[in-house]
Each structure stands twice: as C-alpha cells, then as structure tokens.
Design a protein around this motif. Structure first.
Motif, PDB file in Angstrom:
ATOM      1  N   ILE A  31       0.830  -1.213   0.000  1.00 55.33           N
ATOM      2  CA  ILE A  31       0.000   0.000   0.000  1.00 55.33           C
ATOM      3  C   ILE A  31       0.865   1.263   0.000  1.00 55.33           C
ATOM      4  O   ILE A  31       1.884   1.322   0.689  1.00 55.33           O
ATOM      5  CB  ILE A  31      -0.906   0.021   1.259  1.00 55.33           C
ATOM      6  N   LEU A  89       0.238   5.632   0.133  1.00 52.64           N
ATOM      7  CA  LEU A  89      -0.798   6.663   0.334  1.00 52.64           C
ATOM      8  C   LEU A  89      -0.445   7.958  -0.391  1.00 52.64           C
ATOM      9  O   LEU A  89       0.724   8.346  -0.452  1.00 52.64           O
ATOM     10  CB  LEU A  89      -0.972   6.972   1.822  1.00 52.64           C
ATOM     11  N   ALA A 106      -1.524   1.409   7.507  1.00 49.10           N
ATOM     12  CA  ALA A 106      -1.956   2.587   6.751  1.00 49.10           C
ATOM     13  C   ALA A 106      -2.640   3.597   7.676  1.00 49.10           C
ATOM     14  O   ALA A 106      -2.381   4.799   7.614  1.00 49.10           O
ATOM     15  CB  ALA A 106      -2.907   2.181   5.620  1.00 49.10           C
ATOM     16  N   ALA A 129      -5.719   5.768  -1.431  1.00 47.07           N
ATOM     17  CA  ALA A 129      -4.877   4.613  -1.119  1.00 47.07           C
ATOM     18  C   ALA A 129      -4.594   3.814  -2.389  1.00 47.07           C
ATOM     19  O   ALA A 129      -5.504   3.469  -3.134  1.00 47.07           O
ATOM     20  CB  ALA A 129      -5.568   3.730  -0.087  1.00 47.07           C
ATOM     21  N   VAL A 144     -10.583   4.381   5.713  1.00 54.02           N
ATOM     22  CA  VAL A 144      -9.276   3.993   5.174  1.00 54.02           C
ATOM     23  C   VAL A 144      -9.087   2.500   5.421  1.00 54.02           C
ATOM     24  O   VAL A 144      -8.734   1.728   4.530  1.00 54.02           O
ATOM     25  CB  VAL A 144      -8.126   4.789   5.844  1.00 54.02           C
ATOM     26  N   ILE A 170      -9.321  -0.305   2.332  1.00 50.93           N
ATOM     27  CA  ILE A 170      -8.133  -1.117   2.031  1.00 50.93           C
ATOM     28  C   ILE A 170      -8.448  -2.598   2.216  1.00 50.93           C
ATOM     29  O   ILE A 170      -8.120  -3.423   1.357  1.00 50.93           O
ATOM     30  CB  ILE A 170      -6.934  -0.685   2.899  1.00 50.93           C
TER      31      ILE A 170
END
Ligand code: ADP
Ligand code: MG
Ligand code: ZN
Length: 476
Positions: free
Chosen positions: A8, A10, A161, A191, A218, A222
C-alpha cells in the motif's frame, strides 16, 4: 489471506492553513455561502494571472521539514490538464517533475515527494432543489493551497496505513500547517493497493482508491480492496490498474475509470509563474519555527515526568492538550497528579461539553486553576473528595478553586475541637451501637467513621476522625 501480502502507498492532500488562496487574495474560509470567495483568478477566467501566496510556501516548507524531507532549492509549477466542471481553467496548477521536496519519512514509511498545488472547486449533487437533474458548483474551494504527500509503497496492512495517516495528521497539526479536519476535507487520502504472493519481490498491479474521508473508511476500503484483489487472482482473473471510488454506503470500492497515465494529463511547465526558488534563509526560518514533534514530546514526558507510555500518548493527543499538561505541572509541581486530573476529569468534561482538544484556550478550566486545585489537595486544605466538587464547580462557573472553596466553605476540618464535636454528636445519636461496640462488636467502627464524615460533608480530616473516635469509644 496469509498466502498473499498487501502493498500500500498513500497519497494525502492537506490543506494549508493560510487565510487567502494560493494564487489570489480570496479567503479560504470554510462554510461560507457558495461562490462568495471567488475572483477572476480562481474562477479561471481568461487573461487572469496567478500571483503566488508566499505564506503557503512557508507552510509547505515547514511541513516538508517536519516530515524529514529534503527541500529543493528550485521547484517548478506545472499545468495538469483534465476536464471537470469544478475545474474551470481546464488545468490544475501543481508541481510535477520538480516537486517542492523529496525523500522524507513518516515513522518507518518513506515519503517519496511533497508538492504544492491548488484545490479544485466542489461539485454538489445533493441537498438542492432538482438535484437529481443538476450538479451545483461551488468555487470557494477553487485555488485553496494544498500539499500532496506521496508515500513510498512501504505499507503492508490496513493497520499500518491507519497508523501512518494518524501520524501524518498529528505531525501536520503540531506544525500548525493544516487543521487535520477530515470531515471538512482539510486532510484527504487516496490509497494505492496491490497484493502479491507472500515472498514475491515484484509488486502486483495496483488500484487507486479515492474519496476516503475518515480513518475508519481507510481501514475498510483497504481491507475490501485487498480481499477483492485476492479473490480476483484466486479465480484466475487479472487485477486491472484503475481508479476506484470508495462508497461508504455500500462499503465497497467501485471502478471509476481506467488509470490515467501521466502523459494523459499533458503536463507542461506553467508559463505564468517563474520557477519556485527556496533560499537557505527560508529553510532556516522554517526550521526555527518548528517546535518539538509529538514523538519526541512523548519520550520526554516519559523521561522527565515518569509517566507511562500510555499516559504520555493520551496527553500528547494534540499540542494544545500537551501544553495544558505541562503548564499544569509547572503550576502544581505534581506531574502524576496533573496527568490523572487531565486524563480523568478534564477529558471527561471536555467530552461532555464538546470542547475541541485542539484549542483549549476557551476551556473554563485553565492550567493555572487546575494547578491551584492540586495544590489545595496537596497542602491538605481540602480533601480529595471535595476537590472533585470544586472541579465540577470550576467547569460550570470558571471561578478559581480557592474562591469556590471560600465561598462554599469547603475547607477541610482539621481543628481537633470541631472534630470532637462531630464525634460527640455521632456517638450520642447512636448510643446503642456504642454500647455494642464496647461489648466487643468492634466491626461497627467503620460505621462511626462513615457517619462523622457524612456529617462533615466529607470535609473532616479522616486520620483525625479516626484518632478522636478511638479515644471516645475507648471511653477516654
Ligand atoms: P501516480 O498515482 O501519479 O501514478 P505514482 O506512480 O508515483 O503516482 O504512485 C503513486 C502512489 O502509488 C504512491 O503512493 C506509491 O507508493 C503507490 N504505489 C506505486 N506502486 C504501487 C504498487 N504496486 N502497489 C501499491 N502502491 C503502489
Ligand atoms: Mg495518484
Ligand atoms: Zn480568487
């Protein structure tokens, strides 16, 4: 799940805390009537020319340094073209191949770059007459200064994250460069998510999820995306590189458009603005304006005030709260007691009254008042129980504690004569129990103590009550 690993990265947009916009003098105030804060520049009218707001640059440099980036002495404005009704110029002024800053970090997540750009206007689809037929446009946000912070793909789970975003929010708030208000969109996050077989070095194909406006989302966006991609791979499909939208009603991501490549935007250097030059003095000034960062402050609280890691964490939730704590310590000389009062009674009363922990200047209780209250207990002037009453009264009236104690006659009773009078009265009113006590039912002692304390309104000094009662009951 365990056979795959998520990767991931951001991309976060933070609105800089300037009064005016990035390239014009219109106000950045949130919540004004639609299109009130506009002019030819931010409406993108032909021939209007941008003039750079230097205080936006100063804040961006400060953010870059706070995120451990290297600030480029020369960065370049660029036009990024796309069509959207809330972008009247047909392009956004941003930075592209020469960003403001590079190579920073948020904890263990590396920051690839930070650039400055202008925000677009807002398209409103709800809450208006005929809003099923029309889109409404508000250009108050058009031209508001943002920084975009792009992380490296170093994050491996939704937990990491969320943690990264929380740290970023905290750092930007501590620096006073962004208010961190996610509901109002001052901090927004996209994301980028991909998955790969565990142990594989190569990254998988990523999707970019836009429109996530809270920590909870978030995490959910995800998690949803990771599962969706794993399922796709398991059933023999390919993950398509695309931009997806988080829908918080259905709690799913939906495909919005194929991923655009940089060349789709026809980036080119902005001809209306010279390159942005940042000299050493600007960097030095920004560096000087940076106060202690939250992480360092937590460590110092644990070290200097012997607080637990947990207490230090709670007390540094915002800069205002940690300042409040330190001022209370200065005024009371009692770090542990100050921590207990703030974490218990103060935070509870803030919560009840909806007090914003980012700005405690309007709180009814000041650090000096809380410090004074702690000293009143420490010197024995009032009991711990009375202190709670005084605290509640303080939050209601904003009066200093000594005045409340004086006014309501709450001083602790430690005068032996006065205590003796209370003891006499309680024993006289309970002659039978006294008899039983003297006959060996000593368990009644606690009852007598309780009655005396009650009679004194909780103000009698308990150890003196104890002494006086023992004497009296022993018949001495
Ligand atoms: P753009 O979105 O403009 O194409 P980049 O290619 O620089 O920009 O990537 C943007 C974000 O995507 C960065 O935060 C980066 O960390 C992240 N990213 C890049 N590749 C991957 C990947 N394979 N999986 C997950 N995130 C990725
Ligand atoms: Mg992107
Ligand atoms: Zn304007």
């Amino acid at each position: 799940m365990t056979r795959y690993e998520a990767v991931i990265g951001l991309e976060c947009h933070a609105q800089l805390l300037t009064h005016s916009k990035l390239f014009c003098s219109c106000s950045t105030r949130f919540g004004d009537p639609p299109n009130m804060n506009t002019c030819p520049v931010c409406l993108g009218l032909p021939g209007a020319l941008p003039v750079l707001n230097r205080s936006a640059v100063a804040l961006a440099v400060k953010a870059a340094l706070g995120l451990n980036c290297k600030v480029n002495a020369l960065s370049q404005w660029a036009r990024k073209h796309y069509f959207y009704p809330d972008l009247p110029k047909g392009y956004q002024i941003t930075q592209y191949d020469r960003p403001l800053a590079v190579d920073g970090s948020i904890g263990k997540v590396r920051v690839e770059r930070i650039h400055i750009e202008e925000d677009a206007g807002r398209s409103l689809h709800e809450g208006f007459p005929d809003s099923d037929k029309y889109t409404f446009l508000d250009f108050n946000r058009s031209g508001v200064p943002l920084i975009e912070i792009v992380s490296c793909p170093d994050i491996r789970s939704s937990d990491e994250a969320v943690d990264c975003l929380a740290r970023l929010k905290e750092i930007l708030e501590y620096l006073d460069v962004c208010d961190g208000n996610m509901e109002e969109g001052s901090l927004r996050c996209d994301a980028n998510v991909s998955v790969r077989p565990a142990g594989e070095a190569k990254f998988g194909t990523r999707t970019e999820v836009k429109n996530i406006n809270s920590f909870r989302f978030v995490r959910k966006a995800i998690d949803f995306e990771v599962h969706r991609q794993i399922e796709a791979i398991e059933s023999g499909e390919r993950v398509v590189q695309e931009t997806r939208l988080w829908n918080s009603n259905t709690e799913r991501t939906v495909s919005m458009r194929g991923k655009e490549e940089a060349h789709d935007y026809r980036y080119f250097p902005e001809p209306d603005l010279p390159p942005l030059l940042i000299d050493d003095d600007t960097v030095k000034n920004a560096q000087r304006s940076i106060t202690e960062m939250p992480e360092a402050r937590r460590e110092r609280f644990v070290r200097d005030y012997a607080l637990s890691g947990y207490d230090a964490q709670v007390l540094t939730a915002t800069r205002a709260l940690s300042d409040f704590f330190e001022e209370t310590v200065r005024s009371s000389g009692q770090p542990k007691l100050a921590a207990n009062w703030i974490m218990g009674d103060l935070l509870r009363s803030c919560k009840d009254s909806g007090q914003d922990l980012k700005d405690l200047s309007r709180s009814a209780v000041s650090p000096a008042m809380l410090g004074e209250l702690i000293r009143l207990v420490e010197t024995g002037a009032i009991s711990g129980k009375t202190a709670k009453t005084v605290f509640d009264e303080m939050t209601r009236t904003g009066k200093p504690p000594a005045a409340i104690v004086e006014e309501k006659g709450l001083f602790r009773i430690s005068d032996p004569d006065e205590i003796e009078r209370l003891v006499d009265r309680v024993t006289a009113e309970n002659a039978k129990t006294v008899e039983q006590y003297r006959a060996g039912k000593t368990g009644a002692f606690g009852f007598f103590v309780g009655r005396v304390m009650e009679l004194s309104g909780g103000r009698a000094d308990p150890s003196k009550v104890d002494d006086a009662l023992r004497k009296k009951l022993a018949g001495r």
